[in-house]
Motif scaffolding. Structure first.
Motif, PDB file in Angstrom:
ATOM      1  N   THR A  57      50.392  48.294  69.428  1.00 28.97           N
ATOM      2  CA  THR A  57      50.962  46.957  69.342  1.00 28.97           C
ATOM      3  C   THR A  57      52.439  47.053  69.655  1.00 28.97           C
ATOM      4  N   GLU A  87      48.596  43.815  72.725  1.00 26.87           N
ATOM      5  CA  GLU A  87      48.964  43.279  71.422  1.00 26.87           C
ATOM      6  C   GLU A  87      50.490  43.226  71.314  1.00 26.87           C
ATOM      7  N   LEU A 142      53.767  41.882  68.597  1.00 29.45           N
ATOM      8  CA  LEU A 142      54.390  41.255  67.436  1.00 29.45           C
ATOM      9  C   LEU A 142      55.772  40.815  67.893  1.00 29.45           C
TER      10      LEU A 142
END
Length: 119
Positions: free
Chosen positions: A92, A111, A113
């Motif tokens: 991620t 992914e 964040l």
């Protein structure tokens, strides 16, 4: 940020693409040595680095072709390669540069964040 690294160090990886960008930004031999000692070396010792494979370079090239009508800076090319290699390695990505990575997500699966997780 230090608290984040202290808490998540066992799960963190360093991308070779990020290492390139950080090393290129070092303005002196002292800064480069500090990067090596304090950032690169701990990840290298733990085997927590990853780099894009040949097939990932091709995937990134296809993504560039799909995004050709938009403005693509040198840094954006690195972001595309980072996103493609993150997807390849199942990591991620953590970046405050959410706008560029959201553009890339239109053509690549990975992914992301967009900010540091709450501690």
């Amino acid at each position: 940020m230090l608290a984040f690294h202290e808490r998540y160090a066992p799960a963190e990886f360093l991308s070779a693409v990020v290492a390139l960008e950080l090393r290129a930004g070092a303005r002196s031999l002292i800064e480069a040595a500090n990067l090596q000692r304090h950032l690169f070396a701990p990840f290298e010792r733990r085997g927590r680095v990853f780099a894009p494979s040949y097939s990932t370079w091709k995937v990134a090239g296809a993504a560039v072709a799909k995004l050709r009508g938009t403005q693509l800076t040198r840094a954006f090319y690195n972001d595309i390669l980072l996103a493609a290699s993150g997807g390849e390695h199942g990591v991620t990505l953590l970046s405050r540069n959410a706008a560029d990575f959201e553009r890339i997500r239109r053509v690549l699966r990975f992914e992301l964040l967009p900010d540091w997780p709450a501690l």
